[in-house]
Each structure stands twice: as structure tokens, then as C-alpha cells.
Scaffold this motif. Sequence first.
Motif, PDB file in Angstrom:
ATOM      1  N   MET A  98       0.839  -1.206   0.000  1.00 54.58           N
ATOM      2  CA  MET A  98       0.000   0.000   0.000  1.00 54.58           C
ATOM      3  C   MET A  98       0.875   1.258   0.000  1.00 54.58           C
ATOM      4  O   MET A  98       0.497   2.281  -0.542  1.00 54.58           O
ATOM      5  N   VAL A 173      -4.966  -5.074   5.605  1.00 50.62           N
ATOM      6  CA  VAL A 173      -5.478  -3.918   4.869  1.00 50.62           C
ATOM      7  C   VAL A 173      -6.936  -3.633   5.208  1.00 50.62           C
ATOM      8  O   VAL A 173      -7.661  -4.499   5.697  1.00 50.62           O
ATOM      9  N   ILE A 178      -8.466   1.196   0.766  1.00 51.19           N
ATOM     10  CA  ILE A 178      -8.200   0.766  -0.614  1.00 51.19           C
ATOM     11  C   ILE A 178      -9.127   1.493  -1.579  1.00 51.19           C
ATOM     12  O   ILE A 178      -8.700   1.983  -2.627  1.00 51.19           O
ATOM     13  N   ASN A 181      -7.879   4.896  -2.099  1.00 53.86           N
ATOM     14  CA  ASN A 181      -6.689   4.865  -2.953  1.00 53.86           C
ATOM     15  C   ASN A 181      -7.065   4.657  -4.423  1.00 53.86           C
ATOM     16  O   ASN A 181      -6.535   5.326  -5.320  1.00 53.86           O
TER      17      ASN A 181
END
Length: 231
Positions: A98, A173, A178, A181
Motif C-alpha cells: 500500500m 489492509v 483501498i 486509494n
Amino acid sequence: MKKIIIAIDGFSSCGKSTMAKDLAREIQYIYIDSGAMYRAVTLYCLRHRLFLPDGGVDTSSLEKEMNRIRISFQLNPETHCPETFLNGENVEQAIRTMEVSNKVSPVSAIPFVRAALVAAQQEMGKEKGIVMDGRDIGTTVFPHAELKIFVTASPEIRAQRRYEELKAKGQNVNYNDILENVKQRDYIDQHRETSPLRKADDAIMLDNSHMSIKEQKEWLLQQYHHTTQEQ
Ligand code: DC
């Protein structure tokens, strides 16, 4: 049979590389993940402290060091998948974190980084017989590619796919991080000045939100056969 160039572009985490890799293996073409090259430069920047406190890149230092960055691919003899090497070191795992995903967009927006990587990618495709995936393959790297595909899927589905992929690799995660992102990278990829992400006019659009990997693979193979029959 005459070899062609296959360009597969699209948004992040929409399964381009899985499709591209499977197709390349099936038709015995070389597969190049151009995103891995931008990720490798980002890893280099992280390791050499080339990020500024505001998240930007120290471009003058990076420009001086660009010719020291060597990126190559080698086939893993067990998995038969190509792996990314940075100055001789296997960084296939290190470029998928990440931390790298969060920093790669500003690096890939730098014109001299793009110029260097595009030139390297064009060199790799000189003999044709290549499947390359990325954001600007059909528009900038190989504008004359015989087959161009532009892949898309909803941000939520893409975030879920990446979440599952990272979880399976044992990374701790969070789905919302996510998704954030994915959306941020979509925005930066589409709005950067140099080679923004866009569908080439002659690319075939594929929305794979509701397709299985097997269905995508079959669809892509059909496109390949159709294109090579026309040649
Ligand atoms: O496909 P990926 O998510 O591994 O790509 C990582 C980043 O690299 C992505 O945020 C955009 C950039 N990229 C690019 O600008 N041009 C390419 N041809 C491939 C990737």
C-alpha cells in the motif's frame, strides 16, 4: 503466424494484468506489466528518500538518478510469471505494498519518468509478440498496436478485488483505505498532463464488473483470434 502488439489499458485494479498475463501465456507472447515499472521507480524513491514532506517528489534529485534505475523482468521458473527486478534485485513483492500504491501516482505524473519508461517499453515491443498493460499503452507507447483493449469496472468492485488480493498475500489492509486509494489514483491518472489515462479511439471497451476471470479470458482470446485473422 504474424505476431502483433496487444495493448491493454484501463483503471487501476480492474484485472488488466490477470487478463494480459493469461493471454500472453496462452499465445506464448511476452507479457509486460508497465505499472510495475512505475512502481519500481516509486520504490527507488522511497528507499532513497526522494519524497518531500508534502508528499511530492524531489524531482531534481530523481532526474539526476534516473539513469541509475534499471528495471527488468524475469520469468519465475516455478510460476511461469514474470517478476520485476530493480537494479538486479527481485522487488516483485516490495512494489505491491500500500505504501508504494499510495505514492506511485505523483511519480508516474513526472514527464521525464514517463519519457524514460515509455522508451524502455517501446524497445521491449520492437519484435512484437507482446502483451503490455497499463494506462497509456494504446495511446502513447504503441499507438499502432494491432489490438487495443480498454478495461473498466466500478471503483467498489475494483477495491474489493484488490482487498481480497492483498488479504490473500497476508497484508493487513482496510477496504475503505483501498477504495479511497483507487478513487484517488483514478482521478490523478485521468487528470495528469502527460499521457493521462484515456481510451484510444480505436480501443475496444470492456466493462468486466460482472465477468468472471474465465469469461474475460475467453473474451480476450476471441478478440486476439479475430484480430490475427484479419491481418
Ligand atoms: O497498474 P498499476 O496499478 O500497478 O499501476 C501503478 C501506477 O502506475 C498507476 O497508479 C498509474 C501508473 N501507470 C501509468 O501511469 N502508466 C502506465 N502505463 C502504467 C501505470
